[in-house]
Design an enzyme around this catalytic site. Structure first.
Site, PDB file in Angstrom:
ATOM      1  N   LYS A  61       0.856  -1.200   0.000  1.00 48.70           N
ATOM      2  CA  LYS A  61       0.000   0.000   0.000  1.00 48.70           C
ATOM      3  C   LYS A  61       0.883   1.238   0.000  1.00 48.70           C
ATOM      4  CE  LYS A  61      -3.803   2.487   1.707  1.00 48.70           C
ATOM      5  NZ  LYS A  61      -4.463   2.829   0.444  1.00 48.70           N
ATOM      6  N   ASN A  85     -13.760   3.941  -3.923  1.00 42.82           N
ATOM      7  CA  ASN A  85     -13.139   4.036  -2.603  1.00 42.82           C
ATOM      8  C   ASN A  85     -12.519   5.394  -2.392  1.00 42.82           C
ATOM      9  OD1 ASN A  85      -9.984   4.042  -2.163  1.00 42.82           O
ATOM     10  ND2 ASN A  85     -10.343   2.916  -4.069  1.00 42.82           N
ATOM     11  N   CYS A 147      -1.753  11.158  -6.802  1.00 41.59           N
ATOM     12  CA  CYS A 147      -2.237  11.773  -5.566  1.00 41.59           C
ATOM     13  C   CYS A 147      -2.037  13.279  -5.656  1.00 41.59           C
ATOM     14  CB  CYS A 147      -1.560  11.149  -4.342  1.00 41.59           C
ATOM     15  SG  CYS A 147       0.218  11.196  -4.375  1.00 41.59           S
ATOM     16  N   LYS A 184       3.222   5.138 -11.539  1.00 39.36           N
ATOM     17  CA  LYS A 184       1.833   4.677 -11.638  1.00 39.36           C
ATOM     18  C   LYS A 184       0.946   5.806 -12.132  1.00 39.36           C
ATOM     19  CE  LYS A 184      -1.790   2.147  -9.476  1.00 39.36           C
ATOM     20  NZ  LYS A 184      -2.090   1.264  -8.363  1.00 39.36           N
ATOM     21  N   ILE A 210      -3.520   0.869 -14.710  1.00 39.20           N
ATOM     22  CA  ILE A 210      -3.902   2.229 -14.382  1.00 39.20           C
ATOM     23  C   ILE A 210      -4.311   2.309 -12.906  1.00 39.20           C
ATOM     24  CG2 ILE A 210      -4.751   2.855 -16.690  1.00 39.20           C
ATOM     25  CD1 ILE A 210      -7.610   2.198 -15.709  1.00 39.20           C
ATOM     26  N   GLY A 236     -12.175  -2.159 -10.280  1.00 40.37           N
ATOM     27  CA  GLY A 236     -12.905  -3.394 -10.545  1.00 40.37           C
ATOM     28  C   GLY A 236     -13.197  -3.574 -12.026  1.00 40.37           C
ATOM     29  N   GLY A 285      -6.172  -6.136  -7.916  1.00 44.27           N
ATOM     30  CA  GLY A 285      -6.599  -5.279  -6.816  1.00 44.27           C
ATOM     31  C   GLY A 285      -7.926  -5.707  -6.237  1.00 44.27           C
ATOM     32  N   THR A 286      -8.976  -5.067  -6.729  1.00 48.57           N
ATOM     33  CA  THR A 286     -10.324  -5.290  -6.204  1.00 48.57           C
ATOM     34  C   THR A 286     -10.708  -6.773  -6.162  1.00 48.57           C
ATOM     35  OG1 THR A 286     -10.896  -3.114  -7.072  1.00 48.57           O
ATOM     36  CG2 THR A 286     -12.729  -4.540  -6.509  1.00 48.57           C
TER      37      THR A 286
HETATM   38  C1  LIG Z   1      -9.391   0.184  -1.683  1.00 45.45           C
HETATM   39  C2  LIG Z   1      -8.338   0.568  -2.680  1.00 45.45           C
HETATM   40  C3  LIG Z   1      -7.173   1.197  -2.256  1.00 45.45           C
HETATM   41  C4  LIG Z   1      -6.196   1.571  -3.162  1.00 45.45           C
HETATM   42  N1  LIG Z   1      -5.052   2.157  -2.711  1.00 45.45           N
HETATM   43  C5  LIG Z   1      -4.056   2.479  -3.590  1.00 45.45           C
HETATM   44  C6  LIG Z   1      -2.829   3.003  -3.134  1.00 45.45           C
HETATM   45  O1  LIG Z   1      -2.593   3.182  -1.931  1.00 45.45           O
HETATM   46  N2  LIG Z   1      -1.881   3.309  -4.056  1.00 45.45           N
HETATM   47  C7  LIG Z   1      -2.072   3.104  -5.396  1.00 45.45           C
HETATM   48  O2  LIG Z   1      -1.169   3.374  -6.183  1.00 45.45           O
HETATM   49  N3  LIG Z   1      -3.216   2.577  -5.855  1.00 45.45           N
HETATM   50  C8  LIG Z   1      -4.226   2.260  -4.986  1.00 45.45           C
HETATM   51  N4  LIG Z   1      -5.387   1.695  -5.458  1.00 45.45           N
HETATM   52  C9  LIG Z   1      -5.555   1.468  -6.904  1.00 45.45           C
HETATM   53  C10 LIG Z   1      -5.190   0.032  -7.278  1.00 45.45           C
HETATM   54  O3  LIG Z   1      -3.833  -0.252  -6.995  1.00 45.45           O
HETATM   55  C11 LIG Z   1      -5.456  -0.224  -8.766  1.00 45.45           C
HETATM   56  O4  LIG Z   1      -4.652   0.626  -9.538  1.00 45.45           O
HETATM   57  C12 LIG Z   1      -6.900  -0.013  -9.162  1.00 45.45           C
HETATM   58  O5  LIG Z   1      -7.767  -0.379  -8.135  1.00 45.45           O
HETATM   59  C13 LIG Z   1      -7.284  -0.785 -10.436  1.00 45.45           C
HETATM   60  O6  LIG Z   1      -7.134  -2.180 -10.257  1.00 45.45           O
HETATM   61  P1  LIG Z   1      -8.327  -3.168  -9.805  1.00 45.45           P
HETATM   62  O7  LIG Z   1      -9.492  -2.861 -10.677  1.00 45.45           O
HETATM   63  O8  LIG Z   1      -7.774  -4.557  -9.988  1.00 45.45           O
HETATM   64  O9  LIG Z   1      -8.607  -2.864  -8.376  1.00 45.45           O
HETATM   65  C14 LIG Z   1      -6.388   1.321  -4.551  1.00 45.45           C
HETATM   66  C15 LIG Z   1      -7.548   0.687  -4.970  1.00 45.45           C
HETATM   67  C16 LIG Z   1      -8.528   0.305  -4.066  1.00 45.45           C
HETATM   68  C17 LIG Z   1      -9.755  -0.374  -4.570  1.00 45.45           C
END
Ligand SMILES: Cc1cc2nc3c(=O)[nH]c(=O)nc-3n(C[C@H](O)[C@H](O)[C@H](O)COP(=O)(O)O)c2cc1C
Ligand SMILES: Cc1cc2nc3c(=O)[nH]c(=O)nc-3n(C[C@H](O)[C@H](O)[C@H](O)COP(=O)(O)OP(=O)(O)OC[C@H]3O[C@@H](n4cnc5c(N)ncnc54)[C@H](O)[C@@H]3O)c2cc1C
Ligand code: FES
Lengths: 325, 287
Positions: A61, A85, A147, A184, A210, A236, A285-286
C-alpha cells in the site's frame, strides 16, 4: 525458471510447460502476477490464502513519510462490477513500515515492490531514499503519482506531464542509476501517452497502468454523496476496458518500456488481455476483496489459457495483439 | 485465540423464514469447528457471473461441527440491499463461497462471572453461541433483547433456553415491554451485580450501552458493524476511531482489530469522522 505444468482443454492429456517468467527491465520475476497497491495491505493478511512467494511480487500500500489517518467513513460504495473508494492513503508512516512490514515480507522470502506517495515532490525524494536503503527484499519502487500535489492547489501529479516528470526525476536522483522504478499513472488524462513519455524521459524504468478513475455515487436515501470524501476512485471489472486501452496505447507508443497492467482483472482470461495488449506483468486489486485466493487462481488460469492458445512462454504473448497481420 | 480463516465452497442446506429474517444453513466443511462466539464469515453473493463483487459479512448464529451432511453454519440474514436480498432468495443446493472464521471472538472470562448479553435486532445472532460458552464456564447469563417489533426480534424462544433470565423490549410493544433495550439493560444493572456486558446491535445501541457500562463501572464488549468490502483486513474501508492500550487513537479496522471492541475504547460520538487527536489526522491545512 519456474514453469507450471498444465493440461490444456482438448490437449489429449499431454501436459504442456508454460513458462511464466517475465522481465521488467533488468528485473526478472518468476511470475507476472503482482498485487495492486492498496489492495493487499503489506501481504500478511493475504498470506493466509496465497503463498506469496509463488507470485511475482507484492506491491505494498502506498506509504507516506508520516502516519496518516485516512478519511472519514463511509469510504466505500459498491458500484456495478466495481467499487468506489476514498481511503485517503491511511498508513503507519515510513518508519513503522520499514520497521515492521518490510522485514516481515523479507522474512517470508516475498519479493516486494514498495509504493510511495508524497504530498510534494520533495517528500517523494525523501521516501525513495529511505526505501532504497531498506534491503534486498525490496526489488523496485512504484511511484504513486496519482495523488494530490499540496504545493500546487492539490492538482494530481499524474495529470500534468511536467509535474509527473518532476516527481520521477527526483525519485531517480534519490535511488541511483539502475534501481527499477515504476510510475503509476492515472487514466483521468487527455493523453496518457504524453504522461507516459514524460515519466520515461525523467528516468522511469517502466509504468504501472492504471490507477482508479475518479467517480461519484449519491445516496438516494440520505440525498448526500455516498462517500465521506464526496468523490472516490473507481476500480474493478467496470474499468477493465479503459485499462486495456491505456496499456494498448502506451505499448504502441513505447514498445520497449515494461508495463504493469491492472484494472478489473478477475480471471486469467482478463490478465491475458493485458498481456496481449503489451503488459509484461499484471496486478490484481479489487478482485482480492471478492476472492482472497484470486492471485493463485488467476496465475493458474493464465497458464492454462496461454497453453490453450499455443504459447509455451508468457514472453511470446506480450503485446501479441499488436502484431501486423 | 483465533484460527486462521479458510475459504471454502459451501452448499446451502436450508433457508427458512424467521420473522422478518431468513435463517440459512450452509454445509461448509472445515469452518464450523474453527468458529468462536463473535466470529463472523464473509460470503460472496450473486453467483458465478456476479456484478456485486464485495463480500457480505455475517455473524455466526450456530456452528455445528458435524451434522448429517457435514459441518454447518447457521446465519441470520436481514434482506435489505442486493446482496442480502440475493441470499434471502437462495434455494437449497446453491453453492456459496464462504471465508471464515473472521474477526476476533468475544473474550471469555476465566471465572464464573455474571454476564449480561444485549442484542438489538439480528444483533442477537452471535449471542447464543456466546451464552453457551459462558454457561459452560459456570457463568450466570442474563439476556436483554430488543428490536423495533416482534418480527425483528431474533431468537426469543431460544434465548429462554440458554439464559438464566431474559428481558425483551420492542419499540411498538408487540413483544415484551414497550421501550428500548437499553432501558431494559439499565434496570438489570440496577437490580443485579453484573460483571460484564456483551453487546451486538446497531451502533447507537452500542454507544448507549458503553455509557451505561461507564456509569455502572462494568466492562462492555461491543460487536460493531461497519461497512466492509473484504472482511479480511486488506481494503481499509471498515475503520472507526479506537483508543489503543497506549492511549493513541487510531482508525482501526473493525474486521481484524474487531469486530469486538471494549466499549470504553471506541470514540462513539466520532464514528464517521476522523477525530482531531487521531494518529495522522489531517492538519487544519488539509491532507
Ligand atoms: C481500496 C483501494 C485502495 C487503493 N489504494 C491504492 C494506493 O494506496 N496506491 C495506489 O497506487 N493505488 C491504490 N489503489 C488502486 C489500485 O492499486 C489499482 O490501480 C486499481 O484499483 C485498479 O485495479 P483493480 O481494478 O484490480 O482494483 C487502490 C484501490 C482500491 C480499490
Ligand atoms: C461483523 C458483521 C456482522 C454482521 N452480521 C449480520 C447478521 O448476522 N445478519 C445480517 O443480516 N447482517 C449482518 N451484518 C450486516 C451485513 O453485512 C450487511 O447488511 C450486508 O453486507 C449488506 O449487503 P447488501 O448487499 O444487502 O447491501 P449493500 O448496501 O448493497 O452492500 C454494499 C456493500 O456494502 C457493505 N455493507 C453495506 N452495509 C453494511 C453493513 N451494515 N455492515 C457491513 N457491510 C455493509 C456490503 O458488505 C457490501 O460490500 C453484519 C455486518 C458485520 C460487519
Ligand atoms: S473490511 Fe476490508 S479491511 Fe476491513
Amino acid at each position: 525458471m519456474t514453469s507450471i505444468r498444465v493440461v490444456p482443454k482438448g490437449g489429449r492429456g499431454v501436459p504442456v510447460e508454460v513458462n511464466l517468467d517475465t522481465q521488467l527491465g533488468a528485473l526478472s520475476l518468476p511470475s507476472p502476477i503482482l498485487t495492486a497497491s492498496g489492495c493487499a495491505a503489506s501481504g500478511k493478511e493475504l498470506s493466509q490464502f496465497v503463498d506469496l512467494t509463488t507470485i511475482g511480487a507484492v506491491v505494498t500500500k502506498s506509504i507516506m513519510m508520516s502516519p496518516r489517518s485516512g478519511r472519514a467513513t463511509p469510504r466505500m460504495a459498491e458500484t456495478p462490477s466495481g467499487m468506489l473508494n476514498s481511503i485517503g492513503l491511511q498508513g503507519p508512516g515510513v518508519d513503522e513500515f520499514l520497521e515492521h512490514d518490510v522485514p516481515w515480507l523479507a522474512s517470508k522470502g516475498v519479493r516486494t515492490i514498495v509504493s510511495i506517495a508524497g504530498n510534494d515532490v520533495e517528500e517523494f525524494g525523501r521516501l525513495a531514499a529511505r526505501v532504497r536503503r531498506a534491503g534486498d527484499s525490496v526489488i523496485a519502487l512504484e511511484v504513486n503519482i496519482s495523488c494530490p500535489n499540496v504545493a500546487n492547489r492539490g492538482l494530481v501529479f499524474a495529470c500534468q506531464a511536467h509535474s509527473a516528470a518532476e516527481v520521477i526525476s527526483t525519485v531517480r536522483r534519490n535511488v541511483g542509476g539502475a534501481f527499477p522504478i515504476f510510475a503509476k499513472l492515472s487514466p483521468d488524462v487527455t493523453d496518457i501517452v504524453e504522461i507516459a513519455q514524460a515519466c520515461v524521459d525523467a528516468g522511469a524504468t517502466g509504468l504501472s497502468l492504471i490507477n482508479t478513475l475518479l467517480g461519484m455515487v449519491i445516496n438516494t436515501e440520505t440525498l448526500t454523496p455516498a462517500l465521506a470524501g464526496v468523490t472516490g476512485g473507481l476500480s474493478g471489472p467496470a474499468i477493465r476496458p479503459v485499462a486495456v486501452r491505456a496499456v494498448w496505447q502506451v505499448h504502441a507508443a513505447l514498445p520497449k518500456i515494461p508495463l504493469i497492467g491492472m484494472g478489473g482483472i478477475l480471471t486469467g482470461e482478463d490478465a491475458f488481455q493485458f498481456i496481449l495488449a503489451g503488459a509484461s506483468a499484471i496486478a490484481i486489486g479489487t478482485a482480492n476483496f471478492h476472492d482472497p485466493s484470486a492471485l493463485t487462481r488467476v496465475q493458474n488460469e493464465l497458464s492454462l489459457i496461454l497453453a490453450e492458445r499455443g504459447f509455451s512462454s508468457l514472453q511470446d504473448a506480450i503485446g501479441f495483439a499488436h502484431r501486423k497481420a | 485465540m483465533s484460527y486462521q480463516p479458510l475459504q471454502v465452497e459451501g452448499e446451502l442446506l436450508s433457508n427458512k423464514r424467521v420473522g422478518a429474517y431468513h435463517l440459512i444453513t450452509i454445509v461448509v466443511p472445515g469452518i464450523p469447528e474453527r468458529i468462536r462466539p463473535g466470529n463472523f464469515v464473509a460470503l460472496s453473493v450473486g453467483g458465478e457471473s456476479t456484478s456485486t463483487l464485495l463480500r457480505r459479512s455475517f455473524s455466526v448464529y450456530q456452528a455445528q461441527e458435524r451434522g448429517l451432511y457435514g459441518g454447518t453454519l447457521e446465519l441470520v440474514i436481514a434482506a435489505h440491499g442486493p446482496g442480502t436480498r440475493w441470499l434471502a432468495a437462495l434455494a437449497p443446493h446453491q453453492m456459496l463461497n464462504v471465508v471464515g472464521p473472521l474477526g476476533r471472538p468475544f473474550p471469555i472470562p476465566k471465572d464464573p462471572v455474571h454476564a449480561l448479553l444485549v442484542g438489538g435486532g439480528y444483533g442477537s445472532a452471535p449471542l447464543f453461541m456466546l451464552a453457551d460458552a459462558l454457561r459452560q464456564r459456570g457463568c450466570r447469563v442474563d439476556m436483554a433483547l430488543g428490536a423495533a417489533s416482534a418480527d425483528r426480534l431474533f431468537g426469543a424462544l431460544e434465548a429462554r433456553r440458554v439464559t438464566n433470565a431474559l428481558s425483551i423490549a420492542t419499540d411498538d410493544g408487540s413483544l415484551g415491554v414497550q421501550g428500548r433495550v437499553t432501558d431494559a439493560a439499565r434496570s438489570i444493572l440496577e437490580r443485579s451485580s453484573i460483571d460484564v456486558i456483551y453487546a451486538c446491535g446497531p451502533m447507537p445501541m452500542l454507544a448507549a450501552l458503553s455509557t451505561l457500562g461507564a456509569e455502572f463501572d462494568v466492562m462492555v464488549q461491543c460487536a460493531v458493524e461497519e461497512s466492509m468490502a473484504c472482511g479480511i483486513g486488506i481494503c481499509m474501508t471498515c475503520v472507526l476511531p479506537v483508543r489503543g492500550s497506549d492511549g493513541v487513537v487510531r482508525m482501526s479496522r473493525s474486521c481484524v482489530d474487531g469486530p469486538i471492541f471494549a466499549g470504553d475504547r471506541v470514540l462513539w460520538d466520532s464514528v464517521g469522522t476522523v477525530p482531531e487527536e487521531t494518529l495522522g489526522a489531517p492538519k487544519a491545512s488539509g491532507h
